[in-house]
Design an enzyme around this catalytic site. Sequence first.
Site, PDB file in Angstrom:
ATOM      1  N   CYS A   1      14.412  43.315   7.827  1.00  0.00           N
ATOM      2  CA  CYS A   1      14.127  43.780   6.475  1.00  0.00           C
ATOM      3  C   CYS A   1      15.344  43.553   5.581  1.00  0.00           C
ATOM      4  O   CYS A   1      16.465  43.358   6.060  1.00  0.00           O
ATOM      5  CB  CYS A   1      13.786  45.258   6.480  1.00  0.00           C
ATOM      6  SG  CYS A   1      12.287  45.674   7.405  1.00  0.00           S
TER       7      CYS A   1
ATOM      8  N   CYS B   1      11.451  51.164   5.779  1.00  0.00           N
ATOM      9  CA  CYS B   1      10.716  51.514   7.000  1.00  0.00           C
ATOM     10  C   CYS B   1      11.610  52.339   7.929  1.00  0.00           C
ATOM     11  O   CYS B   1      12.818  52.471   7.712  1.00  0.00           O
ATOM     12  CB  CYS B   1      10.239  50.241   7.711  1.00  0.00           C
ATOM     13  SG  CYS B   1      11.516  49.383   8.655  1.00  0.00           S
TER      14      CYS B   1
ATOM     15  N   ASN C   1      14.527  40.216   3.022  1.00  0.00           N
ATOM     16  CA  ASN C   1      13.855  40.178   4.322  1.00  0.00           C
ATOM     17  C   ASN C   1      13.854  38.751   4.875  1.00  0.00           C
ATOM     18  O   ASN C   1      13.751  37.772   4.134  1.00  0.00           O
ATOM     19  CB  ASN C   1      12.443  40.779   4.303  1.00  0.00           C
ATOM     20  CG  ASN C   1      11.583  40.364   3.125  1.00  0.00           C
ATOM     21  OD1 ASN C   1      12.083  39.881   2.116  1.00  0.00           O
ATOM     22  ND2 ASN C   1      10.287  40.549   3.270  1.00  0.00           N
TER      23      ASN C   1
ATOM     24  N   GLU D   1      16.933  45.676   3.768  1.00  0.00           N
ATOM     25  CA  GLU D   1      17.938  46.737   3.889  1.00  0.00           C
ATOM     26  C   GLU D   1      18.902  46.442   5.037  1.00  0.00           C
ATOM     27  O   GLU D   1      20.105  46.668   4.939  1.00  0.00           O
ATOM     28  CB  GLU D   1      17.260  48.095   4.132  1.00  0.00           C
ATOM     29  CG  GLU D   1      16.370  48.569   2.989  1.00  0.00           C
ATOM     30  CD  GLU D   1      14.919  48.120   3.149  1.00  0.00           C
ATOM     31  OE1 GLU D   1      14.680  47.010   3.697  1.00  0.00           O
ATOM     32  OE2 GLU D   1      14.029  48.879   2.745  1.00  0.00           O
TER      33      GLU D   1
END
Lengths: 136, 136, 136, 136
Positions: free
Chosen positions: C62, C93, C51, C64
Amino acid sequence: MDKPSIGAPRTEADLIALAARVQANAYAKYSDYPVGAALEDDRGRVFLGVNVENISFGGTLCAERSALAAMITAGSRQWHRIAVVTRDGNTPCGICRQLLAEFAAPDAVVFCTNGEGKSQTYRFWDLLPHAFDAEL
Amino acid sequence: MDKPSIGAPRTEADLIALAARVQANAYAKYSDYPVGAALEDDRGRVFLGVNVENISFGGTLCAERSALAAMITAGSRQWHRIAVVTRDGNTPCGICRQLLAEFAAPDAVVFCTNGEGKSQTYRFWDLLPHAFDAEL
Amino acid sequence: MDKPSIGAPRTEADLIALAARVQANAYAKYSDYPVGAALEDDRGRVFLGVNVENISFGGTLCAERSALAAMITAGSRQWHRIAVVTRDGNTPCGICRQLLAEFAAPDAVVFCTNGEGKSQTYRFWDLLPHAFDAEL
Amino acid sequence: MDKPSIGAPRTEADLIALAARVQANAYAKYSDYPVGAALEDDRGRVFLGVNVENISFGGTLCAERSALAAMITAGSRQWHRIAVVTRDGNTPCGICRQLLAEFAAPDAVVFCTNGEGKSQTYRFWDLLPHAFDAEL
């Protein structure tokens, strides 16, 4: 949220007062940095916004963008003045500058204030020089 | 934009009609995919939103987030129903689900419609299972 | 950051170990919630991400999405597995689900772990049911 | 993606060449506006990025942010130079300026080019004057 202009022209102080009042509604759960914004369009209508934070920080909306969304939703497409109230009188972030640019009048101005006397006025386009303007 | 509830309880069709009407104000310059949303809070107030696109695509706000920003700005903190009108009756994107989750009632519902008879109702939390819920 | 697959097929534990290692590089100045992610594409290459927070919270990326950006930058277009390491084993999220969806294999899986034994596996598409899929 | 500095100091042309090469990997499905970026950190390491678009336009990542995510993932925390290659030599958008600001050296510079001779150099902080810098 649309506050029609009534009577005498709205002053900078009027716009700041509207932003300061709505600041109380900010959802600043994660930053504890509440922000209120009052955006006036080219017809003198004012749209209010506050920051809307999110547990996934990247989902956060600033007050300026909230106010802009209200303006577009109401059918307006150009703004001239925005007042932003924070505890330290800070400026709009780069993200908000990018969104505001899409609809900013050539002479748009930004009032940044802590709501207690400290205030600074910027010409909007001075805050985003050499703006991204690709032909898509 | 705050439309107070008057008289009989608002129906799903009422909410969809409000979303369909505001859809005309969408700023969908880059996608040509206008969206309107009507979000009802736990006191029966409705907040409207449209998508606000940006030349830097990442700055785009969806209609659902615009409506949510209006709700938060007005001081509300929980929603129960949202109607989303698009040309194909599509669902909210994952970004909007993330933002809506912060303020969704346990029984919140989402009406997705093309505004011409095709409509689908979802329980909001079915659209974001195992939601991110870290303690920050 | 591209770690080519060597020798035996990479296990779930391998992928988690890579995510756990890079977690130390997370820039989580505002949330104090560091995240590491390891994303494996359809050719067995792994891309790492952490992140990247921002003083304007809405600018936050983030882990990901950081890993996904690395994958796209390297020319890959589909992923099969992702491991996400946080202190509590939380899920991606909604924003990340939206971005991951653009490139997810039909059978893509997500490993969520606290890096200390607590782990949960999800089928990716179970995390974003009825995904937004307009024809633009 | 980390390209260690080898031999002679990297020139502006070297950095542009790296950005131009990776531009081919951009995922610009919705804008047809591919972008490549090469970001050099304070130790001379280079990180590459491309734009990663999304069907929900607001999920789009620009090339500059992709490169920044790679830099942070690798553990770096400050950058000095970035080259951005587009078809028209445009500047970074306000969103990217906001993210880049978090890690920009005081003398950071931005090279914007169309990859075919048209090039412009900016001092980074000239692109984001009066940056948002609240104490959170």
